[in-house]
Motif scaffolding. Structure first.
Motif, PDB file in Angstrom:
ATOM      1  N   ASP A  73       0.858  -1.180   0.000  1.00 27.06           N
ATOM      2  CA  ASP A  73       0.000   0.000   0.000  1.00 27.06           C
ATOM      3  C   ASP A  73       0.904   1.243   0.000  1.00 27.06           C
ATOM      4  OD1 ASP A  73      -1.674   2.170   0.702  1.00 27.06           O
ATOM      5  OD2 ASP A  73      -3.054   0.822   1.741  1.00 27.06           O
ATOM      6  N   PRO A  74       0.748   2.169  -0.952  1.00 30.12           N
ATOM      7  CA  PRO A  74       1.614   3.349  -1.002  1.00 30.12           C
ATOM      8  C   PRO A  74       1.468   4.258   0.215  1.00 30.12           C
ATOM      9  CG  PRO A  74      -0.190   3.537  -2.588  1.00 30.12           C
ATOM     10  CD  PRO A  74      -0.209   2.133  -2.075  1.00 30.12           C
ATOM     11  N   GLU A  75       0.381   4.106   0.953  1.00 25.48           N
ATOM     12  CA  GLU A  75       0.159   4.940   2.130  1.00 25.48           C
ATOM     13  C   GLU A  75       0.305   4.145   3.423  1.00 25.48           C
ATOM     14  OE1 GLU A  75      -3.580   6.863   1.685  1.00 25.48           O
ATOM     15  OE2 GLU A  75      -2.998   7.963  -0.124  1.00 25.48           O
ATOM     16  N   ASP A  76       0.905   2.973   3.338  1.00 22.19           N
ATOM     17  CA  ASP A  76       1.041   2.104   4.514  1.00 22.19           C
ATOM     18  C   ASP A  76       2.363   1.363   4.412  1.00 22.19           C
ATOM     19  OD1 ASP A  76       0.606  -0.184   6.423  1.00 22.19           O
ATOM     20  OD2 ASP A  76      -1.409   0.670   6.535  1.00 22.19           O
ATOM     21  N   ASP A  77       2.839   0.870   5.543  1.00 22.17           N
ATOM     22  CA  ASP A  77       4.084   0.086   5.535  1.00 22.17           C
ATOM     23  C   ASP A  77       3.853  -1.348   5.076  1.00 22.17           C
ATOM     24  OD1 ASP A  77       5.580   2.221   6.479  1.00 22.17           O
ATOM     25  OD2 ASP A  77       5.324   1.658   8.582  1.00 22.17           O
ATOM     26  N   ASP A  78       2.608  -1.788   5.065  1.00 17.37           N
ATOM     27  CA  ASP A  78       2.274  -3.183   4.792  1.00 17.37           C
ATOM     28  C   ASP A  78       1.563  -3.344   3.456  1.00 17.37           C
ATOM     29  OD1 ASP A  78       3.262  -3.661   7.337  1.00 17.37           O
ATOM     30  OD2 ASP A  78       1.275  -3.753   8.274  1.00 17.37           O
ATOM     31  N   ILE A  79       1.430  -4.601   3.052  1.00 21.58           N
ATOM     32  CA  ILE A  79       0.494  -4.955   1.987  1.00 21.58           C
ATOM     33  C   ILE A  79      -0.883  -5.035   2.641  1.00 21.58           C
ATOM     34  CG2 ILE A  79      -0.216  -6.732   0.338  1.00 21.58           C
ATOM     35  CD1 ILE A  79       2.731  -7.574   0.175  1.00 21.58           C
ATOM     36  N   THR A  80      -1.848  -4.338   2.082  1.00 17.65           N
ATOM     37  CA  THR A  80      -3.191  -4.334   2.654  1.00 17.65           C
ATOM     38  C   THR A  80      -4.170  -4.976   1.667  1.00 17.65           C
ATOM     39  OG1 THR A  80      -3.508  -2.054   1.893  1.00 17.65           O
ATOM     40  CG2 THR A  80      -2.701  -2.362   4.146  1.00 17.65           C
ATOM     41  N   ILE A  81      -5.454  -4.710   1.840  1.00 22.05           N
ATOM     42  CA  ILE A  81      -6.476  -5.423   1.072  1.00 22.05           C
ATOM     43  C   ILE A  81      -6.292  -5.276  -0.437  1.00 22.05           C
ATOM     44  CG2 ILE A  81      -8.944  -5.524   0.534  1.00 22.05           C
ATOM     45  CD1 ILE A  81      -8.231  -6.881   3.129  1.00 22.05           C
ATOM     46  N   ASP A  82      -6.077  -4.042  -0.914  1.00 21.24           N
ATOM     47  CA  ASP A  82      -5.942  -3.846  -2.369  1.00 21.24           C
ATOM     48  C   ASP A  82      -4.761  -4.629  -2.927  1.00 21.24           C
ATOM     49  OD1 ASP A  82      -8.125  -2.213  -2.363  1.00 21.24           O
ATOM     50  OD2 ASP A  82      -7.005  -0.336  -2.397  1.00 21.24           O
ATOM     51  N   GLY A  83      -3.639  -4.588  -2.206  1.00 18.56           N
ATOM     52  CA  GLY A  83      -2.463  -5.338  -2.657  1.00 18.56           C
ATOM     53  C   GLY A  83      -2.684  -6.833  -2.599  1.00 18.56           C
ATOM     54  N   THR A  84      -3.418  -7.275  -1.583  1.00 23.54           N
ATOM     55  CA  THR A  84      -3.721  -8.697  -1.453  1.00 23.54           C
ATOM     56  C   THR A  84      -4.566  -9.180  -2.620  1.00 23.54           C
ATOM     57  OG1 THR A  84      -3.584  -8.625   0.966  1.00 23.54           O
ATOM     58  CG2 THR A  84      -4.842 -10.436  -0.011  1.00 23.54           C
ATOM     59  N   ILE A  85      -5.542  -8.372  -3.011  1.00 23.18           N
ATOM     60  CA  ILE A  85      -6.400  -8.739  -4.139  1.00 23.18           C
ATOM     61  C   ILE A  85      -5.567  -8.850  -5.421  1.00 23.18           C
ATOM     62  CG2 ILE A  85      -8.276  -7.943  -5.633  1.00 23.18           C
ATOM     63  CD1 ILE A  85      -9.580  -6.764  -3.114  1.00 23.18           C
ATOM     64  N   LYS A  86      -4.664  -7.887  -5.633  1.00 22.83           N
ATOM     65  CA  LYS A  86      -3.792  -7.939  -6.816  1.00 22.83           C
ATOM     66  C   LYS A  86      -2.878  -9.161  -6.762  1.00 22.83           C
ATOM     67  CE  LYS A  86      -1.461  -6.736 -10.454  1.00 22.83           C
ATOM     68  NZ  LYS A  86      -2.018  -7.093 -11.804  1.00 22.83           N
ATOM     69  N   PHE A  87      -2.356  -9.444  -5.577  1.00 19.56           N
ATOM     70  CA  PHE A  87      -1.490 -10.614  -5.395  1.00 19.56           C
ATOM     71  C   PHE A  87      -2.253 -11.898  -5.735  1.00 19.56           C
ATOM     72  CE2 PHE A  87       0.300 -13.662  -2.081  1.00 19.56           C
ATOM     73  CZ  PHE A  87       1.402 -14.017  -2.842  1.00 19.56           C
ATOM     74  N   CYS A  88      -3.491 -11.983  -5.257  1.00 23.46           N
ATOM     75  CA  CYS A  88      -4.304 -13.179  -5.540  1.00 23.46           C
ATOM     76  C   CYS A  88      -4.599 -13.303  -7.029  1.00 23.46           C
ATOM     77  CB  CYS A  88      -5.606 -13.122  -4.735  1.00 23.46           C
ATOM     78  SG  CYS A  88      -5.390 -13.369  -2.957  1.00 23.46           S
ATOM     79  N   GLU A  89      -4.812 -12.169  -7.690  1.00 22.58           N
ATOM     80  CA  GLU A  89      -5.031 -12.208  -9.140  1.00 22.58           C
ATOM     81  C   GLU A  89      -3.810 -12.770  -9.851  1.00 22.58           C
ATOM     82  OE1 GLU A  89      -5.955  -8.195 -10.148  1.00 22.58           O
ATOM     83  OE2 GLU A  89      -8.045  -8.328  -9.481  1.00 22.58           O
ATOM     84  N   ASP A  90      -2.624 -12.344  -9.423  1.00 20.40           N
ATOM     85  CA  ASP A  90      -1.390 -12.839 -10.048  1.00 20.40           C
ATOM     86  C   ASP A  90      -1.174 -14.322  -9.758  1.00 20.40           C
ATOM     87  OD1 ASP A  90      -0.981 -10.318 -11.032  1.00 20.40           O
ATOM     88  OD2 ASP A  90       0.586  -9.769  -9.595  1.00 20.40           O
ATOM     89  N   LEU A  91      -1.602 -14.758  -8.577  1.00 23.40           N
ATOM     90  CA  LEU A  91      -1.486 -16.174  -8.224  1.00 23.40           C
ATOM     91  C   LEU A  91      -2.587 -17.017  -8.857  1.00 23.40           C
ATOM     92  CD1 LEU A  91      -0.659 -16.114  -4.389  1.00 23.40           C
ATOM     93  CD2 LEU A  91       0.889 -16.732  -6.240  1.00 23.40           C
ATOM     94  N   GLU A  92      -3.603 -16.333  -9.402  1.00 21.73           N
ATOM     95  CA  GLU A  92      -4.777 -16.999  -9.970  1.00 21.73           C
ATOM     96  C   GLU A  92      -5.492 -17.828  -8.907  1.00 21.73           C
ATOM     97  OE1 GLU A  92      -2.953 -19.073 -13.289  1.00 21.73           O
ATOM     98  OE2 GLU A  92      -3.463 -17.419 -14.639  1.00 21.73           O
ATOM     99  N   VAL A  93      -5.704 -17.192  -7.741  1.00 23.42           N
ATOM    100  CA  VAL A  93      -6.382 -17.848  -6.636  1.00 23.42           C
ATOM    101  C   VAL A  93      -7.413 -16.882  -6.062  1.00 23.42           C
ATOM    102  CG1 VAL A  93      -4.689 -17.070  -4.914  1.00 23.42           C
ATOM    103  CG2 VAL A  93      -6.029 -19.123  -4.477  1.00 23.42           C
TER     104      VAL A  93
END
Length: 268
Positions: A73-93
């Protein structure tokens, strides 16, 4: 002795999918087959520094960090919900796929949909993946292990503060564990045929559990209830008649059994 070692190596490789060389390393270090297998699942790259030139390289911290930055997350130190959704899309899960519970455990996620940099890097290094294709392959193993290994199934659970969160996790975990065998009914004698004859937990009982929690249960789920509930599922018979109220079960589970027996009586 040599024959026994060769047999252990063969079994280790069959269960874990590891190379013969890694199997030998883990067995030499841990002596017992079951302990060696647990050690491999906890850190399959424990002996990566000792690999010979030309063997598969150890996971790259730099590559894992780059992936973290991609989803962070550009406004957070962590990966948050939006990043998780993108990550899952890349994993195809699917973001609600049960395998993400295993990933959350391995990466020490503070809550579902949030990943810290340290947990992300340490977790993927331990799993042995530093790219999306490697992570996809890791999910296959984690999914199988979560479904079939009772110890791992239980290890991945944490205490959750709210009923909604706990029920969401149970709603994913219980069907997966029942289907894969991690929550298969066990009898006191260890006789699997006796367990099958005696019945066990069903999907209807999962709904009863949720009904009880929402109607009569506590506002939150205690650590003891969360930790012991899966053992309760594995031990109970088809009509809960083998439940021992004097045993050291949490009071919430005691109350649920009374609730369930009332429902049995009302259904007769």
């Amino acid at each position: 002795m040599s024959g026994r070692i060769d047999g252990d190596i063969s079994q280790f490789c069959s269960i874990t999918g590891a190379s013969t060389r890694d199997a030998r390393k883990f067995l030499e270090a841990h002596k017992r087959l079951d302990i060696a297998i647990d050690a491999y699942y906890n850190n399959p790259n424990a002996f990566s520094n000792a690999r010979r030139k030309g063997d598969t390289a150890a996971p790259s911290s730099s590559k894992i960090n780059q992936l973290f930055d991609k989803y962070k997350d550009p406004e957070d130190d962590d990966i948050t919900i939006d990043g998780t959704i993108k990550f899952c899309e890349d994993l195809e899960v699917d973001p609600e796929d049960v395998v993400l519970l295993a990933v959350a455990y391995e990466l020490k996620s503070p809550q579902m949909g949030r990943w810290t940099r340290q947990g992300w890097v340490d977790g993927w290094k331990s799993i042995g993946a530093d790219s999306i294709p490697a992570m996809k392959n890791a999910l296959v193993r984690l999914r199988d292990q979560l479904a079939s290994d009772p110890a791992y199934f239980k290890k991945g659970n944490e205490a959750w503060a709210t009923l909604d969160t706990a029920q969401a996790f149970w709603g994913l975990l219980i069907p997966h564990g029942l289907k894969g065998g991690a929550l298969a009914r066990t009898s006191p004698s260890g006789d699997s045929n006796e367990a099958i004859r005696d019945g066990g937990w069903t999907a209807d009982y999962t709904q009863w559990w949720f009904d009880f929690l929402n109607q009569k249960g506590p506002k939150g789920v205690s650590k003891d209830t969360w930790a012991m509930f899966l053992d309760f599922i594995r031990s109970i018979n088809g009509n809960f008649s083998n439940y021992d109220m004097e045993a050291a079960w949490p009071s919430t589970i005691d109350d649920f059994v009374e609730y369930a027996k009332e429902r049995f009586d009302n259904d007769i």
